[in-house]
Design a protein around this motif. Structure first.
Motif, PDB file in Angstrom:
ATOM      1  N   LEU A  13     -58.269 -23.820 -21.998  1.00  0.00           N
ATOM      2  CA  LEU A  13     -58.593 -22.774 -21.210  1.00  0.00           C
ATOM      3  C   LEU A  13     -59.797 -21.986 -21.632  1.00  0.00           C
ATOM      4  O   LEU A  13     -60.725 -21.582 -20.840  1.00  0.00           O
ATOM      5  N   SER A  14     -60.260 -21.480 -22.695  1.00  0.00           N
ATOM      6  CA  SER A  14     -61.275 -21.121 -23.194  1.00  0.00           C
ATOM      7  C   SER A  14     -62.381 -21.801 -23.181  1.00  0.00           C
ATOM      8  O   SER A  14     -63.523 -21.424 -23.018  1.00  0.00           O
ATOM      9  N   MET A  15     -62.222 -23.339 -23.538  1.00  0.00           N
ATOM     10  CA  MET A  15     -63.404 -24.078 -23.125  1.00  0.00           C
ATOM     11  C   MET A  15     -63.718 -24.274 -21.944  1.00  0.00           C
ATOM     12  O   MET A  15     -65.022 -24.297 -21.541  1.00  0.00           O
ATOM     13  N   TYR A  16     -62.710 -24.098 -20.784  1.00  0.00           N
ATOM     14  CA  TYR A  16     -63.431 -24.207 -19.443  1.00  0.00           C
ATOM     15  C   TYR A  16     -63.913 -23.005 -19.110  1.00  0.00           C
ATOM     16  O   TYR A  16     -65.121 -23.194 -18.453  1.00  0.00           O
ATOM     17  N   GLU A  17     -63.773 -21.910 -19.698  1.00  0.00           N
ATOM     18  CA  GLU A  17     -64.476 -20.789 -19.417  1.00  0.00           C
ATOM     19  C   GLU A  17     -65.682 -20.980 -19.741  1.00  0.00           C
ATOM     20  O   GLU A  17     -66.735 -20.375 -19.333  1.00  0.00           O
ATOM     21  N   ARG A  18     -65.994 -21.408 -21.098  1.00  0.00           N
ATOM     22  CA  ARG A  18     -67.407 -21.681 -21.639  1.00  0.00           C
ATOM     23  C   ARG A  18     -68.294 -22.358 -20.773  1.00  0.00           C
ATOM     24  O   ARG A  18     -69.317 -22.148 -20.615  1.00  0.00           O
ATOM     25  N   ALA A  63     -48.345 -25.529 -15.374  1.00  0.00           N
ATOM     26  CA  ALA A  63     -49.519 -24.610 -15.410  1.00  0.00           C
ATOM     27  C   ALA A  63     -50.728 -25.724 -14.861  1.00  0.00           C
ATOM     28  O   ALA A  63     -51.447 -25.101 -14.015  1.00  0.00           O
ATOM     29  N   ALA A  64     -50.835 -26.830 -15.363  1.00  0.00           N
ATOM     30  CA  ALA A  64     -51.761 -27.845 -14.983  1.00  0.00           C
ATOM     31  C   ALA A  64     -51.564 -28.185 -13.366  1.00  0.00           C
ATOM     32  O   ALA A  64     -52.581 -28.252 -12.719  1.00  0.00           O
ATOM     33  N   ASP A  65     -50.398 -28.637 -12.920  1.00  0.00           N
ATOM     34  CA  ASP A  65     -49.942 -28.734 -11.661  1.00  0.00           C
ATOM     35  C   ASP A  65     -50.546 -27.631 -10.483  1.00  0.00           C
ATOM     36  O   ASP A  65     -51.266 -27.772  -9.560  1.00  0.00           O
ATOM     37  N   LYS A  72     -56.546 -21.709  -9.191  1.00  0.00           N
ATOM     38  CA  LYS A  72     -56.451 -20.679  -9.908  1.00  0.00           C
ATOM     39  C   LYS A  72     -56.232 -20.820 -11.234  1.00  0.00           C
ATOM     40  O   LYS A  72     -55.097 -21.405 -11.724  1.00  0.00           O
ATOM     41  N   MET A  73     -56.986 -20.363 -12.311  1.00  0.00           N
ATOM     42  CA  MET A  73     -56.856 -20.616 -13.591  1.00  0.00           C
ATOM     43  C   MET A  73     -55.703 -19.999 -14.452  1.00  0.00           C
ATOM     44  O   MET A  73     -55.403 -18.740 -14.027  1.00  0.00           O
ATOM     45  N   PRO A  74     -54.607 -20.591 -14.837  1.00  0.00           N
ATOM     46  CA  PRO A  74     -53.595 -20.054 -15.557  1.00  0.00           C
ATOM     47  C   PRO A  74     -53.966 -19.113 -16.541  1.00  0.00           C
ATOM     48  O   PRO A  74     -54.951 -18.972 -17.201  1.00  0.00           O
ATOM     49  N   GLU A  75     -53.041 -18.065 -16.756  1.00  0.00           N
ATOM     50  CA  GLU A  75     -53.140 -16.900 -17.742  1.00  0.00           C
ATOM     51  C   GLU A  75     -53.112 -17.582 -19.206  1.00  0.00           C
ATOM     52  O   GLU A  75     -52.397 -18.626 -19.107  1.00  0.00           O
TER      53      GLU A  75
END
Length: 84
Positions: A13-18, A63-65, A72-75
């Motif tokens: 998730l953090s890499m996606y945001e980056r 979460a991936a599904d 919408k990115m999961p928390e």
């Protein structure tokens, strides 16, 4: 750490945001391909979790599904650490 696979999911998730901050013309920010790639990484971690018999597999896979369907990115996942 009691939930290492969820911790690994948080890294995705953090890499996606980056990656969205430095989006290129080949992969624009929040594009279908970027979301697909991140969801596949979560699914790979879920597969490793399932192989070990960890219940974390279900959370990661779900979460991936959901992310794949809704975009919408999961928390971030709640990570449980061992008590010292």
């Amino acid at each position: 750490m009691k939930t290492p696979f969820l911790a690994a999911g948080n890294k995705v998730l953090s890499m996606y945001e980056r990656r969205q901050l430095v989006a290129t013309s080949k992969a624009p920010a929040h594009s279908e391909s970027e979301i697909y790639w991140a969801c596949e990484k979560l699914r790979e971690i879920a597969g490793a979790a399932a192989y070990t018999g960890s219940a974390e597999a279900t959370k990661l896979s779900t979460a991936a599904d959901l992310w794949s369907k809704t975009h919408k990115m999961p928390e971030p996942f709640t990570v449980i650490f061992d008590e010292a």
